[in-house]
Design a protein around this motif. Sequence first.
Motif, PDB file in Angstrom:
ATOM      1  N   LEU A  69       0.768  -1.417  -0.391  1.00  0.00           N
ATOM      2  CA  LEU A  69       0.318   0.460  -0.200  1.00  0.00           C
ATOM      3  C   LEU A  69       0.689   0.862   0.166  1.00  0.00           C
ATOM      4  O   LEU A  69       0.471   2.141  -0.876  1.00  0.00           O
ATOM      5  N   THR A  70       2.422   1.050   0.614  1.00  0.00           N
ATOM      6  CA  THR A  70       2.628   2.267   0.732  1.00  0.00           C
ATOM      7  C   THR A  70       3.315   2.834  -1.375  1.00  0.00           C
ATOM      8  O   THR A  70       2.944   3.738  -1.653  1.00  0.00           O
ATOM      9  N   THR A  71       3.742   1.933  -1.704  1.00  0.00           N
ATOM     10  CA  THR A  71       3.829   1.651  -2.795  1.00  0.00           C
ATOM     11  C   THR A  71       2.518   2.731  -4.169  1.00  0.00           C
ATOM     12  O   THR A  71       2.337   3.616  -4.601  1.00  0.00           O
ATOM     13  N   LEU A  72       1.884   1.479  -3.237  1.00  0.00           N
ATOM     14  CA  LEU A  72       0.077   2.436  -4.307  1.00  0.00           C
ATOM     15  C   LEU A  72      -0.594   3.602  -3.861  1.00  0.00           C
ATOM     16  O   LEU A  72      -0.754   4.509  -4.825  1.00  0.00           O
ATOM     17  N   THR A  73      -0.138   3.646  -3.063  1.00  0.00           N
ATOM     18  CA  THR A  73      -0.127   5.888  -2.303  1.00  0.00           C
ATOM     19  C   THR A  73       0.497   6.721  -2.891  1.00  0.00           C
ATOM     20  O   THR A  73       0.131   7.739  -3.039  1.00  0.00           O
ATOM     21  N   LEU A  74       2.164   6.019  -3.013  1.00  0.00           N
ATOM     22  CA  LEU A  74       3.017   7.064  -3.951  1.00  0.00           C
ATOM     23  C   LEU A  74       2.294   6.338  -5.395  1.00  0.00           C
ATOM     24  O   LEU A  74       3.003   8.060  -6.098  1.00  0.00           O
ATOM     25  N   MET A  75       1.565   5.998  -6.046  1.00  0.00           N
ATOM     26  CA  MET A  75       1.795   6.327  -7.008  1.00  0.00           C
ATOM     27  C   MET A  75       0.737   6.986  -7.305  1.00  0.00           C
ATOM     28  O   MET A  75       0.498   7.333  -8.384  1.00  0.00           O
ATOM     29  N   TYR A  76      -0.988   7.341  -6.960  1.00  0.00           N
ATOM     30  CA  TYR A  76      -1.739   7.592  -7.072  1.00  0.00           C
ATOM     31  C   TYR A  76      -2.307   8.572  -5.945  1.00  0.00           C
ATOM     32  O   TYR A  76      -2.903  10.009  -6.191  1.00  0.00           O
ATOM     33  N   GLY A  77      -1.174   8.444  -5.446  1.00  0.00           N
ATOM     34  CA  GLY A  77      -1.935   9.625  -3.702  1.00  0.00           C
ATOM     35  C   GLY A  77      -3.095   8.384  -3.170  1.00  0.00           C
ATOM     36  O   GLY A  77      -3.742   7.946  -3.221  1.00  0.00           O
ATOM     37  N   TRP A  78      -2.991   9.201  -1.928  1.00  0.00           N
ATOM     38  CA  TRP A  78      -3.716   8.745  -0.753  1.00  0.00           C
ATOM     39  C   TRP A  78      -5.398   7.925  -1.210  1.00  0.00           C
ATOM     40  O   TRP A  78      -6.043   7.089  -0.824  1.00  0.00           O
ATOM     41  N   ARG A  79      -5.891   9.371  -1.529  1.00  0.00           N
ATOM     42  CA  ARG A  79      -7.351   9.616  -2.079  1.00  0.00           C
ATOM     43  C   ARG A  79      -7.722   7.958  -3.287  1.00  0.00           C
ATOM     44  O   ARG A  79      -8.520   7.298  -3.066  1.00  0.00           O
TER      45      ARG A  79
END
Length: 221
Positions: A69-79
Amino acid sequence: MLLNELFAFVLVLLSLGSIWKDVTKVFLPKLKNERTFQHLTFAVIFALTTLWSAQASVKEGLAIHFLALTTLTLMYGWRSAYALSIVVSTILAIIGTIEFSQLPEYLLFSCLLPIWVSYAVFLLSYRFLPRNIFVFIFVAGFFNGAITGSTHLLFNSLYIAWHGTYDWPTIVDNYLVFVPLLAFPEGLLNGMSLAMFSVFKPEWLRVFSDRDYIYNHYHKK
């Protein structure tokens, strides 16, 4: 424990309001108009579905899996990352990995809260640490992933104890005991992913800027 499930459901509904504008004004138009972004997003959904399906547990209800989820968050932004985690979680419910009745709790404790932790650690590193690519990879990536994976297990443990499914000693012996074992590989998974993306595909990282992490660093020298 219907009250617990209702509480999680209400919090999930409230969280949807906080992501609505970003998803409809930024994410969906980009997904609709950019074919490369479409392919990337569908690949991310498939990869997360596969990763989250590979769960292991000693006792029923105490399942563990890698998050990324860290990678996902930094790829797309938290929202937008949370919106994608909703899609993945719904797929998991459809294929039977989790029960539909567990979906609100899963979204809250295995998606939203870890995503918030990941984004908070990134913001703290961006604000208080030197802005260079090594800090981004090792702090915002590796250590962030390890912290997020560990707090995810802690959040779930506290909720399971509050829910009354297991007593605290059972949770510690069969669930929290895996924190040291999962922290390093979770951090490595995210750190390696962000290292590759920041070098070869920085445009895939919504929070990454060459100006901040590379050019400014060398200009200051």
